[in-house]
Design an enzyme around this catalytic site. Structure first.
Site, short mmCIF file in Angstrom:
data_model
loop_
_atom_site.label_atom_id
_atom_site.label_comp_id
_atom_site.label_asym_id
_atom_site.label_seq_id
_atom_site.Cartn_x
_atom_site.Cartn_y
_atom_site.Cartn_z
N CYS A 1 -11.93 88.20 65.55
CA CYS A 1 -10.76 88.55 66.31
C CYS A 1 -11.65 89.35 66.80
O CYS A 1 -11.35 89.51 68.65
CB CYS A 1 -9.61 88.68 65.62
SG CYS A 1 -9.21 87.01 65.31
N ASP B 1 -4.99 81.71 44.50
CA ASP B 1 -5.50 81.25 44.88
C ASP B 1 -5.37 79.34 45.89
O ASP B 1 -4.79 79.53 45.30
CB ASP B 1 -6.74 81.23 43.84
CG ASP B 1 -6.51 79.39 43.43
OD1 ASP B 1 -5.31 79.07 42.43
OD2 ASP B 1 -7.20 78.13 44.04
N CYS C 1 -4.86 90.44 64.36
CA CYS C 1 -6.02 90.43 63.73
C CYS C 1 -6.82 91.59 63.52
O CYS C 1 -7.49 91.52 64.65
CB CYS C 1 -6.54 89.34 63.13
SG CYS C 1 -7.75 88.75 62.64
#
Length: 360
Positions: free
Chosen positions: A297, A254, A292
């Site tokens: 994007c 994380d 991406c």
RNA sequence: GGAAGAAUGUCCGAGUGGCUAAAGGAGGCAGACUGUAAAUCUGUUAGCGUAUGCUUACGAUGGUUCGAAUCCAUCUUCUUCCA
């Protein structure tokens, strides 16, 4: 031929290695749960015991129907214990064997969190994975300090396990400490293994040490952790750290980096970092990252995102948060693909080359 | 027509004889961020030079002074008040 793992949790299966977005105050900053599911494609997020304890309070969240219902997130939640705040809140706390007295950063009032209190709060929140209350030692720290701190963390872990009863619905993970000292890491693993937790985390790295030291401790510690249980590397990180973690056998990571950097105008891409405030993007009508697949994007240009940041419009932070989170979640999807084809080393080499990282 | 006040670097704005290439903002340029006290923080921002430094700068022009953004004169522009 290898296979990646799967965590079977109360709110759905989670394929590993996985990157978990951080939602400290019952929200991944600026993201709706729908965006986290549909755009980021996340199956598990973090939240924080200390911050929710101070505000709005765990009883309120319990009355709301638990943390999942309160924040409208029906997938998995891992709660950190407040241990990191022992480190990050610096001189606003006092550590004793019994627990930690915090001076609230909100109103200055004194708050006490013991291992038992942390368990009680996390039980009220109803997270799927709970973390033991630990002390995350700072860097640098003397061997003497780290040894005592690590030993206390182990005693606290025993108290956490003793107090936690809701083991059916909430898995409690132990946290390995030991700073930058390999033998202390080994000792910490032994101590915690004896308590037989359903999962184990490495805490106390990525706290400001150089990358070589991070790698040294990671590569020494991860392989010694129980093989048949999830291994969680806390607070990591950047793309290179995530790939290194996966290579070392880590299942879960994380980090606040994708969301914090997003709010500070930095985009992570396959070709390195972009500071969207930089003048070179002013008239650049191309996408952030041609490789991406995220919402940002697919729909917006660098010039537009730069304009949003220049104008201090909150949509800029939101669009970059979607992108950066998706970038890291996707990175781990690619890592899983590479693992299943037994091509992780090649994947790392290709990624490093494209991104501009130095091999270490 | 008369009176009072003001003009400072890209912009706003402090400074009322030397420590001023000029506080502080904003804007510009760049950097950092790793279990979130962070939509935050740091550096830099007249020109030339690696640098001691040199040049050009506080509306304009002239003057006083060893020394002027700061004092004086004239001019220009703007603001407010009175007729």
């Amino acid at each position: 031929m290898q296979d990646f793992g799967v965590l079977h949790l109360p709110h759905g299966d989670v394929e590993t290695p996985v990157f978990m977005p951080v939602g400290t105050q019952a929200t991944v900053k600026s993201m709706t749960p729908e965006e986290l599911k549909d755009e980021v494609k996340s199956h598990i997020i973090l939240s924080n015991t200390y911050h929710l304890f101070l505000r709005p309070g765990p009883e309120l969240i319990k009355d709301a129907g638990g943390l999942h219902k309160f924040m409208n997130w029906d997938r998995n939640i891992l709660t950190d214990s407040g241990g990191f705040q022992v480190f990050s809140l610096g001189d606003m706390r006092k550590i004793t064997e019994e627990g930690v007295e915090f001076r609230s950063h909100i109103d200055g009032t004194k708050k006490f969190i013991s291992p038992e209190k942390s368990m009680e709060i996390q039980n009220l929140l109803g997270s799927d994975i709970m973390m033991c209350f630990d002390e995350c030692a700072p860097y640098p720290a003397s061997r003497d300090y780290v040894e005592k701190s690590m030993a206390m963390t182990a005693r606290w872990a025993a108290r956490c396990k003793e107090y936690h009863k809701n083991t059916e619905n909430q898995a409690l993970f132990g946290i390995i400490q030991g700073g930058m000292y390999e033998d202390l890491r080994e000792k910490s693993i032994q101590d915690l293994k004896a308590l037989d937790f359903p999962g184990y985390a490495i805490g106390g790295i990525s706290v400001g040490e150089p990358k070589e030291m991070f790698l040294k401790i990671l590569r020494h510690t991860a392989p010694l952790m129980p093989e048949n249980k999830p291994r969680y590397l806390m607070g990591v990180g950047t793309p290179d750290y995530l790939i290194e973690a996966a290579i070392s056998g880590i299942d879960m990571c994380d980090c606040v980096i994708p969301t914090r950097m997003a709010r500070n105008a930095t985009a992570l891409t396959h070709y390195g970092r972009l500071n969207m405030l930089n003048a070179c993007h002013e008239r650049d009508f191309t996408t952030l990252d041609p490789d991406c697949d995220c919402y940002t994007c697919k729909n917006y240009s660098r010039a537009y995102i730069r304009h949003l940041f220049k104008s201090k419009e909150i949509l800029g932070a939101r669009l970059l948060s979607i992108h950066n989170l998706r970038f890291l979640v996707r990175l781990m999807e690619d890592v899983r693909d590479a693992i299943s084809q037994d091509l992780l080393t090649e994947f790392k080499q290709d990624f490093y080359k494209k991104y501009g990282y130095e091999e270490m």
